[in-house]
Enzyme design. Structure first.
Site, PDB file in Angstrom:
ATOM      1  N   HIS A 128      27.615  85.488  82.269  1.00  0.00           N
ATOM      2  CA  HIS A 128      26.391  86.227  81.989  1.00  0.00           C
ATOM      3  C   HIS A 128      25.782  85.622  80.724  1.00  0.00           C
ATOM      4  O   HIS A 128      26.485  84.991  79.938  1.00  0.00           O
ATOM      5  CB  HIS A 128      26.754  87.705  81.766  1.00  0.00           C
ATOM      6  CG  HIS A 128      25.580  88.616  81.757  1.00  0.00           C
ATOM      7  ND1 HIS A 128      24.808  88.806  80.637  1.00  0.00           N
ATOM      8  CD2 HIS A 128      25.051  89.395  82.722  1.00  0.00           C
ATOM      9  CE1 HIS A 128      23.849  89.676  80.915  1.00  0.00           C
ATOM     10  NE2 HIS A 128      23.962  90.046  82.178  1.00  0.00           N
ATOM     11  N   TYR A 129      24.505  85.839  80.510  1.00  0.00           N
ATOM     12  CA  TYR A 129      23.884  85.276  79.310  1.00  0.00           C
ATOM     13  C   TYR A 129      24.310  85.993  78.038  1.00  0.00           C
ATOM     14  O   TYR A 129      24.138  85.489  76.936  1.00  0.00           O
ATOM     15  CB  TYR A 129      22.351  85.260  79.426  1.00  0.00           C
ATOM     16  CG  TYR A 129      21.714  86.620  79.531  1.00  0.00           C
ATOM     17  CD1 TYR A 129      21.411  87.366  78.397  1.00  0.00           C
ATOM     18  CD2 TYR A 129      21.408  87.169  80.779  1.00  0.00           C
ATOM     19  CE1 TYR A 129      20.818  88.614  78.496  1.00  0.00           C
ATOM     20  CE2 TYR A 129      20.819  88.412  80.890  1.00  0.00           C
ATOM     21  CZ  TYR A 129      20.527  89.134  79.740  1.00  0.00           C
ATOM     22  OH  TYR A 129      19.952  90.375  79.847  1.00  0.00           O
TER      23      TYR A 129
END
Length: 181
Positions: A128-129
């Site tokens: 995920h970012y």
């Protein structure tokens, strides 16, 4: 074991230095935990081959640290490329966490992410970012609760797997002594 989107993936890398434009990855490890930080799976510890010219270009701190740990000799003996290591890690992690779900977890992980972006972009995209960076809590504790900060003693072995477990233990320490849950 079925993949679970709430699990956390912890990663640590050892590099030849701090600048991804000049330095390279030499070791990477991962650990998967449940949200409560219990370990689900320990991934492979992968030593990535780098050329003698890359290793000889390391500064004195890196030569000394990675020489004492035996990592330089392991790097020379390894035949694993960054691309092969990247694929092995993605294959391993995919068994436990769907792609794009886990934040990147660890200590000062922006550095690891910079190297992933440069040399293991598919692995970087697996995360995920968002980041779960234990060093954020460390810096807050150092300023707001110095006794809590000082009560966790880091060994700083600069070995990828040992550093991951130390980061997990450090987060447990801050959960118990710093965060009001």
């Amino acid at each position: 074991m079925a993949a679970n989107e709430n699990r956390l993936v912890w990663l640590d890398m050892e590099m030849t230095g701090l600048d991804p434009e000049k330095e390279r990855i030499i070791e990477v490890a991962v650990v998967v935990t449940e949200p409560d930080l219990t370990v689900v799976a320990e991934g492979p510890v992968l030593v990535v081959h780098q050329s003698d010219s890359v290793l000889e270009a390391m500064d004195n701190w890196n030569k000394s640290t990675h020489g004492k740990s035996g990592l330089i000799d392991k790097v020379r003996a390894s035949t694993l490329t960054e691309a092969q290591a990247e694929q092995q890690l993605i294959d391993f992690l995919s068994q436990y966490v769907p792609a794009g779900k886990s934040p990147l977890c660890g200590n000062t992980i922006s550095q690891d992410r910079r190297f992933m972006f440069a040399y293991m972009p598919n692995l970087e995209r697996f995360f995920h970012y968002r980041n779960l960076d234990v060093s954020t809590l460390k810096e807050l504790a150092r300023r707001w609760a110095p006794a809590v900060y000082k009560s966790f003693e880091k060994k700083s072995r600069h070995e990828a797997l040992a550093d991951i477990y130390e980061s997990i233990d450090e987060l447990k320490h801050y959960r118990e002594h710093f965060l009001k849950l």
